[in-house]
Motif scaffolding. Structure first.
Motif, PDB file in Angstrom:
ATOM      1  N   CYS A 167      46.218  40.203  39.332  1.00 20.83           N
ATOM      2  CA  CYS A 167      45.976  38.899  38.703  1.00 20.83           C
ATOM      3  C   CYS A 167      46.930  37.867  39.301  1.00 20.83           C
ATOM      4  O   CYS A 167      48.148  38.062  39.286  1.00 20.83           O
ATOM      5  CB  CYS A 167      46.205  39.031  37.202  1.00 20.83           C
ATOM      6  SG  CYS A 167      45.993  37.517  36.257  1.00 20.83           S
ATOM      7  N   CYS A 226      49.272  36.313  36.314  1.00 21.23           N
ATOM      8  CA  CYS A 226      50.365  36.997  35.606  1.00 21.23           C
ATOM      9  C   CYS A 226      50.891  38.229  36.331  1.00 21.23           C
ATOM     10  O   CYS A 226      51.792  38.898  35.817  1.00 21.23           O
ATOM     11  CB  CYS A 226      49.925  37.366  34.199  1.00 21.23           C
ATOM     12  SG  CYS A 226      48.971  38.893  34.133  1.00 21.23           S
ATOM     13  N   GLY A 265      49.417  41.038  36.632  1.00 17.66           N
ATOM     14  CA  GLY A 265      48.853  42.276  36.081  1.00 17.66           C
ATOM     15  C   GLY A 265      47.865  42.913  37.051  1.00 17.66           C
ATOM     16  O   GLY A 265      47.344  42.258  37.956  1.00 17.66           O
ATOM     17  N   CYS A 299      42.068  41.541  34.112  1.00 16.07           N
ATOM     18  CA  CYS A 299      43.499  41.805  34.194  1.00 16.07           C
ATOM     19  C   CYS A 299      43.914  42.623  32.974  1.00 16.07           C
ATOM     20  O   CYS A 299      43.612  42.232  31.846  1.00 16.07           O
ATOM     21  CB  CYS A 299      44.276  40.499  34.237  1.00 16.07           C
ATOM     22  SG  CYS A 299      46.048  40.728  34.063  1.00 16.07           S
ATOM     23  N   CYS A 344      46.793  40.144  30.922  1.00 10.11           N
ATOM     24  CA  CYS A 344      46.488  38.890  30.223  1.00 10.11           C
ATOM     25  C   CYS A 344      45.009  38.747  29.872  1.00 10.11           C
ATOM     26  O   CYS A 344      44.626  37.812  29.176  1.00 10.11           O
ATOM     27  CB  CYS A 344      46.948  37.687  31.048  1.00 10.11           C
ATOM     28  SG  CYS A 344      45.900  37.318  32.468  1.00 10.11           S
TER      29      CYS A 344
HETATM   30 ZN   LIG Z   1      46.725  38.461  34.240  1.00  6.09          ZN
END
Ligand SMILES: [Zn+2]
Length: 253
Positions: free
Chosen positions: A187, A190, A192, A220, A223
């Protein structure tokens, strides 16, 4: 008072005043000093140095310099075996993970797009960046030399380029990361990890047009952001072209 003859090699010259580049010069030390402190007094972060020779012998950072010494300072060697001598840095970190300094946000997003694990938060202090680097074995990416001079940082890289796309190219080339590129696995928002998700499971969250035209989705795990083969992928594909890595899996998601 000690007079030391110094020479910095290869890209370490980037840090020096123009008159000191690519040449041996004499430096006067007014007090007893370690070779690390002397090198950093020229603005060269210790994380950029991989080999120091004093009168032809390899030494560690804590070596005290003496009057008449000849000191040669070399950068991190990529692909050159210098194992018989003291390597100043521990072995390279096996998994490439980064913590990215606050002023390099776009670099962090691009690296995530290419699948690299990048901790980044524009509220991180220098101390936090250094601490995360040590605690999580992450290489610091920064344009702040003072940050790299923090003693606890063992793996750091001073990014020379100013433009974000140039910065990505520089980091990929300098650390030889092309084989580790995994586009669309992380991601960009973030950091992730992305996993495939069934359209059925998220259909209620999709805009009507997205629901109509797209069938493959990723989400993700941190998030919850949903990605699909739409404009995001086309934009990313163009970026991958920029980095010369389009043929390494872009679009496979
Ligand atoms: Zn994310």
């Amino acid at each position: 008072m000690a007079e030391i003859t110094l020479r910095f090699y290869a890209e370490l010259n980037d840090f020096l005043a123009p008159a000191l580049r690519q040449t041996a010069f004499v430096h006067t030390c007014s007090r007893r000093t370690t070779v690390k402190d002397m090198i950093e007094s020229f603005g060269v972060p210790h994380t950029e140095v991989d080999l120091i020779l004093v009168n032809g012998e390899s030494v560690g950072f804590s070596c005290i310099v003496n009057d008449g010494d000849h000191v040669s300072v070399y950068p991190v060697f990529e692909g050159m075996d210098i194992s018989p001598v003291i390597r100043l840095r521990p072995v390279p970190l096996r998994t490439t993970r980064f913590v990215v300094d606050v002023n390099l946000g776009r670099l962090a997003r691009y690296l995530r797009l290419l699948g690299f694990d990048c901790r980044y938060d524009n509220r991180f202090s220098d101390t936090e960046v250094a601490g995360i680097s040590v605690a999580e074995s992450r290489t610091v990416l920064t344009r702040d030399r003072a940050l790299l001079q923090q003693k606890i940082i063992t793996h750091g890289y001073f990014v020379r380029a100013v433009q974000p796309l140039e910065q990505v190219r520089e980091v990929l080339a300098r650390m030889d990361l092309y084989s580790q590129i995994r586009p669309f696995t992380r991601c960009t928002r973030c950091n992730g990890v992305l996993t495939r998700v069934d359209k059925q499971a998220i259909t209620a969250e999709l805009l009507p047009r997205t629901r109509k035209y797209y069938d493959e989705f990723q989400r993700c795990i941190r998030c919850g952001q949903i990605y699909w083969r739409g404009s995001h992928f086309r934009r990313a594909g163009r970026l991958l072209d920029e980095f010369g890595c389009r043929d390494r899996g872009a679009g496979k998601a």
